[in-house]
Design a protein around this motif. Sequence first.
Motif, PDB file in Angstrom:
ATOM      1  N   PRO A  26       0.896  -1.146   0.007  1.00 10.39           N
ATOM      2  CA  PRO A  26       0.165  -0.021   0.007  1.00 10.39           C
ATOM      3  C   PRO A  26       0.871   1.169   0.066  1.00 10.39           C
ATOM      4  CG  PRO A  26       0.209  -0.999   2.211  1.00 10.39           C
ATOM      5  CD  PRO A  26       0.880  -1.783   1.422  1.00 10.39           C
ATOM      6  N   PRO A  27       0.251   2.515  -0.522  1.00  8.84           N
ATOM      7  CA  PRO A  27       1.090   3.634  -0.311  1.00  8.84           C
ATOM      8  C   PRO A  27       1.476   4.071   1.035  1.00  8.84           C
ATOM      9  CG  PRO A  27      -0.937   4.007  -1.458  1.00  8.84           C
ATOM     10  CD  PRO A  27      -0.876   2.520  -1.092  1.00  8.84           C
ATOM     11  N   GLY A  28       2.727   4.268   1.138  1.00 13.33           N
ATOM     12  CA  GLY A  28       3.459   4.582   2.526  1.00 13.33           C
ATOM     13  C   GLY A  28       4.396   3.563   3.076  1.00 13.33           C
ATOM     14  N   ALA A  29       3.944   2.155   2.573  1.00 11.47           N
ATOM     15  CA  ALA A  29       4.850   1.066   2.891  1.00 11.47           C
ATOM     16  C   ALA A  29       6.110   1.262   2.825  1.00 11.47           C
ATOM     17  CB  ALA A  29       4.295  -0.282   2.377  1.00 11.47           C
ATOM     18  N   ARG A  30       7.012   0.926   4.005  1.00 10.32           N
ATOM     19  CA  ARG A  30       8.499   1.019   3.703  1.00 10.32           C
ATOM     20  C   ARG A  30       9.399  -0.275   3.768  1.00 10.32           C
ATOM     21  NH1 ARG A  30       8.238   5.325   8.527  1.00 10.32           N
ATOM     22  NH2 ARG A  30       6.121   4.648   8.508  1.00 10.32           N
ATOM     23  N   GLY A  31      10.321  -0.301   3.267  1.00  9.53           N
ATOM     24  CA  GLY A  31      11.077  -1.496   3.420  1.00  9.53           C
ATOM     25  C   GLY A  31      12.612  -1.205   3.128  1.00  9.53           C
ATOM     26  N   LEU A  32      13.376  -2.150   3.261  1.00 10.42           N
ATOM     27  CA  LEU A  32      14.857  -2.336   2.994  1.00 10.42           C
ATOM     28  C   LEU A  32      15.193  -3.149   1.887  1.00 10.42           C
ATOM     29  CD1 LEU A  32      16.990  -1.001   4.925  1.00 10.42           C
ATOM     30  CD2 LEU A  32      17.301  -3.122   5.810  1.00 10.42           C
ATOM     31  N   LEU A  33      15.919  -2.586   0.977  1.00 12.80           N
ATOM     32  CA  LEU A  33      16.525  -3.368  -0.158  1.00 12.80           C
ATOM     33  C   LEU A  33      17.825  -3.700  -0.206  1.00 12.80           C
ATOM     34  CD1 LEU A  33      16.528  -4.680  -3.107  1.00 12.80           C
ATOM     35  CD2 LEU A  33      16.501  -2.411  -3.833  1.00 12.80           C
ATOM     36  N   ILE A  34      18.463  -4.780  -0.227  1.00 15.32           N
ATOM     37  CA  ILE A  34      19.987  -5.022  -0.340  1.00 15.32           C
ATOM     38  C   ILE A  34      20.627  -5.344  -1.540  1.00 15.32           C
ATOM     39  CG2 ILE A  34      21.956  -5.958   0.837  1.00 15.32           C
ATOM     40  CD1 ILE A  34      20.459  -6.124   3.330  1.00 15.32           C
ATOM     41  N   SER A  35      20.859  -4.863  -2.366  1.00 11.18           N
ATOM     42  CA  SER A  35      21.366  -5.367  -3.795  1.00 11.18           C
ATOM     43  C   SER A  35      23.038  -5.744  -3.689  1.00 11.18           C
ATOM     44  CB  SER A  35      21.021  -4.224  -4.906  1.00 11.18           C
ATOM     45  OG  SER A  35      21.740  -2.955  -4.400  1.00 11.18           O
ATOM     46  N   LEU A  36      23.472  -6.130  -4.700  1.00 11.64           N
ATOM     47  CA  LEU A  36      24.546  -6.523  -4.745  1.00 11.64           C
ATOM     48  C   LEU A  36      25.311  -6.051  -6.090  1.00 11.64           C
ATOM     49  CD1 LEU A  36      25.995 -10.112  -4.159  1.00 11.64           C
ATOM     50  CD2 LEU A  36      26.314  -9.274  -6.297  1.00 11.64           C
ATOM     51  N   LEU A  66      13.346   1.926   0.860  1.00 11.30           N
ATOM     52  CA  LEU A  66      12.111   2.482  -0.157  1.00 11.30           C
ATOM     53  C   LEU A  66      10.722   2.662   0.718  1.00 11.30           C
ATOM     54  CD1 LEU A  66      14.539   0.842  -2.097  1.00 11.30           C
ATOM     55  CD2 LEU A  66      12.601  -0.142  -3.223  1.00 11.30           C
ATOM     56  N   THR A  67      10.275   3.616  -0.061  1.00 14.02           N
ATOM     57  CA  THR A  67       8.709   3.995   0.578  1.00 14.02           C
ATOM     58  C   THR A  67       7.819   3.930  -0.633  1.00 14.02           C
ATOM     59  OG1 THR A  67       9.694   5.456   2.185  1.00 14.02           O
ATOM     60  CG2 THR A  67       7.414   5.767   1.792  1.00 14.02           C
ATOM     61  N   ARG A  68       6.822   3.190  -0.543  1.00 10.17           N
ATOM     62  CA  ARG A  68       5.917   3.144  -1.718  1.00 10.17           C
ATOM     63  C   ARG A  68       5.164   4.529  -1.721  1.00 10.17           C
ATOM     64  NH1 ARG A  68       3.119   2.787  -6.005  1.00 10.17           N
ATOM     65  NH2 ARG A  68       1.848   0.829  -6.218  1.00 10.17           N
ATOM     66  N   ARG A  69       5.177   4.876  -2.874  1.00 11.77           N
ATOM     67  CA  ARG A  69       4.585   6.063  -3.591  1.00 11.77           C
ATOM     68  C   ARG A  69       3.019   6.112  -3.653  1.00 11.77           C
ATOM     69  NH1 ARG A  69       8.307   9.691  -5.819  1.00 11.77           N
ATOM     70  NH2 ARG A  69      10.376   8.888  -6.719  1.00 11.77           N
ATOM     71  N   ASP A  99      23.396  -2.843 -10.240  1.00 11.74           N
ATOM     72  CA  ASP A  99      23.954  -1.300  -9.777  1.00 11.74           C
ATOM     73  C   ASP A  99      23.008  -0.294  -9.283  1.00 11.74           C
ATOM     74  OD1 ASP A  99      23.127  -0.316 -12.057  1.00 11.74           O
ATOM     75  OD2 ASP A  99      25.200  -0.580 -12.886  1.00 11.74           O
ATOM     76  N   ALA A 100      23.373   0.809  -8.859  1.00 12.40           N
ATOM     77  CA  ALA A 100      22.614   1.773  -8.073  1.00 12.40           C
ATOM     78  C   ALA A 100      21.756   2.397  -9.375  1.00 12.40           C
ATOM     79  CB  ALA A 100      23.483   3.076  -7.754  1.00 12.40           C
ATOM     80  N   ASP A 101      22.246   2.446 -10.579  1.00 10.95           N
ATOM     81  CA  ASP A 101      21.670   3.175 -11.577  1.00 10.95           C
ATOM     82  C   ASP A 101      20.425   2.200 -11.928  1.00 10.95           C
ATOM     83  OD1 ASP A 101      22.978   5.233 -12.089  1.00 10.95           O
ATOM     84  OD2 ASP A 101      24.135   4.424 -13.604  1.00 10.95           O
ATOM     85  N   GLU A 102      20.494   0.639 -11.962  1.00 12.48           N
ATOM     86  CA  GLU A 102      19.454   0.049 -12.441  1.00 12.48           C
ATOM     87  C   GLU A 102      18.269  -0.205 -11.148  1.00 12.48           C
ATOM     88  OE1 GLU A 102      18.443  -4.867 -13.598  1.00 12.48           O
ATOM     89  OE2 GLU A 102      20.693  -4.096 -13.278  1.00 12.48           O
ATOM     90  N   VAL A 103      18.884   0.040  -9.958  1.00 14.72           N
ATOM     91  CA  VAL A 103      17.911   0.128  -8.838  1.00 14.72           C
ATOM     92  C   VAL A 103      16.883   1.420  -8.929  1.00 14.72           C
ATOM     93  CG1 VAL A 103      17.815   0.509  -6.261  1.00 14.72           C
ATOM     94  CG2 VAL A 103      19.307  -1.017  -7.272  1.00 14.72           C
ATOM     95  N   GLU A 104      17.710   2.583  -9.184  1.00 13.95           N
ATOM     96  CA  GLU A 104      16.802   3.765  -9.481  1.00 13.95           C
ATOM     97  C   GLU A 104      15.733   3.555 -10.585  1.00 13.95           C
ATOM     98  OE1 GLU A 104      16.707   6.645  -7.980  1.00 13.95           O
ATOM     99  OE2 GLU A 104      18.626   6.847  -6.947  1.00 13.95           O
ATOM    100  N   THR A 105      16.238   2.856 -11.753  1.00 19.85           N
ATOM    101  CA  THR A 105      15.564   2.882 -12.949  1.00 19.85           C
ATOM    102  C   THR A 105      14.198   1.762 -12.685  1.00 19.85           C
ATOM    103  OG1 THR A 105      17.266   3.078 -14.528  1.00 19.85           O
ATOM    104  CG2 THR A 105      15.084   1.882 -15.296  1.00 19.85           C
ATOM    105  N   LEU A 106      14.739   0.609 -11.831  1.00 19.75           N
ATOM    106  CA  LEU A 106      13.534  -0.279 -11.482  1.00 19.75           C
ATOM    107  C   LEU A 106      12.545   0.295 -10.542  1.00 19.75           C
ATOM    108  CD1 LEU A 106      15.444  -3.615 -11.138  1.00 19.75           C
ATOM    109  CD2 LEU A 106      14.152  -3.072 -13.061  1.00 19.75           C
ATOM    110  N   PHE A 121       8.521   3.876  -6.089  1.00 21.57           N
ATOM    111  CA  PHE A 121       8.683   4.167  -4.579  1.00 21.57           C
ATOM    112  C   PHE A 121       9.879   5.295  -4.610  1.00 21.57           C
ATOM    113  CE2 PHE A 121       8.338  -0.456  -5.131  1.00 21.57           C
ATOM    114  CZ  PHE A 121       7.797  -1.018  -3.876  1.00 21.57           C
ATOM    115  N   GLU A 122       9.812   5.928  -3.358  1.00 22.43           N
ATOM    116  CA  GLU A 122      10.998   6.942  -3.123  1.00 22.43           C
ATOM    117  C   GLU A 122      11.912   6.219  -2.695  1.00 22.43           C
ATOM    118  OE1 GLU A 122       9.210   9.400  -0.102  1.00 22.43           O
ATOM    119  OE2 GLU A 122       7.429  10.111  -1.441  1.00 22.43           O
ATOM    120  N   LEU A 123      13.263   6.469  -3.142  1.00 15.77           N
ATOM    121  CA  LEU A 123      14.419   5.662  -2.720  1.00 15.77           C
ATOM    122  C   LEU A 123      15.403   6.592  -1.811  1.00 15.77           C
ATOM    123  CD1 LEU A 123      13.645   4.471  -5.381  1.00 15.77           C
ATOM    124  CD2 LEU A 123      15.599   3.365  -5.628  1.00 15.77           C
ATOM    125  N   ARG A 124      16.037   5.851  -1.017  1.00 15.78           N
ATOM    126  CA  ARG A 124      17.227   6.452  -0.221  1.00 15.78           C
ATOM    127  C   ARG A 124      18.235   5.718  -0.134  1.00 15.78           C
ATOM    128  NH1 ARG A 124      17.406   7.329   5.566  1.00 15.78           N
ATOM    129  NH2 ARG A 124      15.280   6.416   5.523  1.00 15.78           N
TER     130      ARG A 124
END
Length: 213
Positions: free
Chosen positions: A145-155, A205-208, A170-177, A182-185
């Motif tokens: 749902p909107p506002g849901a938050r979470g943690l993503l660990i990429s490699l 990440l926070t669901r927009r 990589d970071a560019d792909e995470v942003e694109t996906l 989501f709002e990303l930090r």
Amino acid sequence: MDNQWLQRWREGRIGFHREAVHPSLKRHWPGLGIQAGTKVLVPLCGKSLDMRWLASHDHPVLGIELAETAVEQFLAEGVGEVSRYHHDSFAVCRQGSVELWCGDFFHFHIQQAAELGAFYDRGALIALPEATRQRYAFHLAQLLPPGARGLLISLIRAPGDQGGPPYSVDADEVETLFSPNFELRHLEDGDPEPGSGFRESVWALTRRGPKVE
């Protein structure tokens, strides 16, 4: 990918499994401000001990895993009675406040996700080949749902290393996906893993979308 994943579990080739709770989860989850009692989705969960850590911090956990071997090992290594039932194409097991749905993540739909309010991904995105990652990011967004938050660990693999799984994202792909939904930090990049050259990257990440009061 499905057959390759199942084969790895059958043969015990699970070097991606950690024998301890992930330090980035312990370090960054409290800062997300997710209320106790919020149900956490853990896609492609394997038998991750991170689920038990989340449960011990007052979060009901819903893990989704394709490999029955992983589910049964998680339950065998835990404590407490196990209840079992079926829901559509999924075999569902519950032990304590951890609920495991054995089946295809992409067959898990919003009607089954009504109580979810957070997520944790350490092993899902990086387990998927490039062609499937956009589908994953979109499907994850549909379940939260909107506002849901979470943690993503990429490699991120060493330069020139195109192997996998786990795959380099990589970071560019995470942003694109994820930025469409989501709002990303970006929280941190880890040090290279000894002997592998892998480096993990941690994101909040926070669901927009408008929150429903």
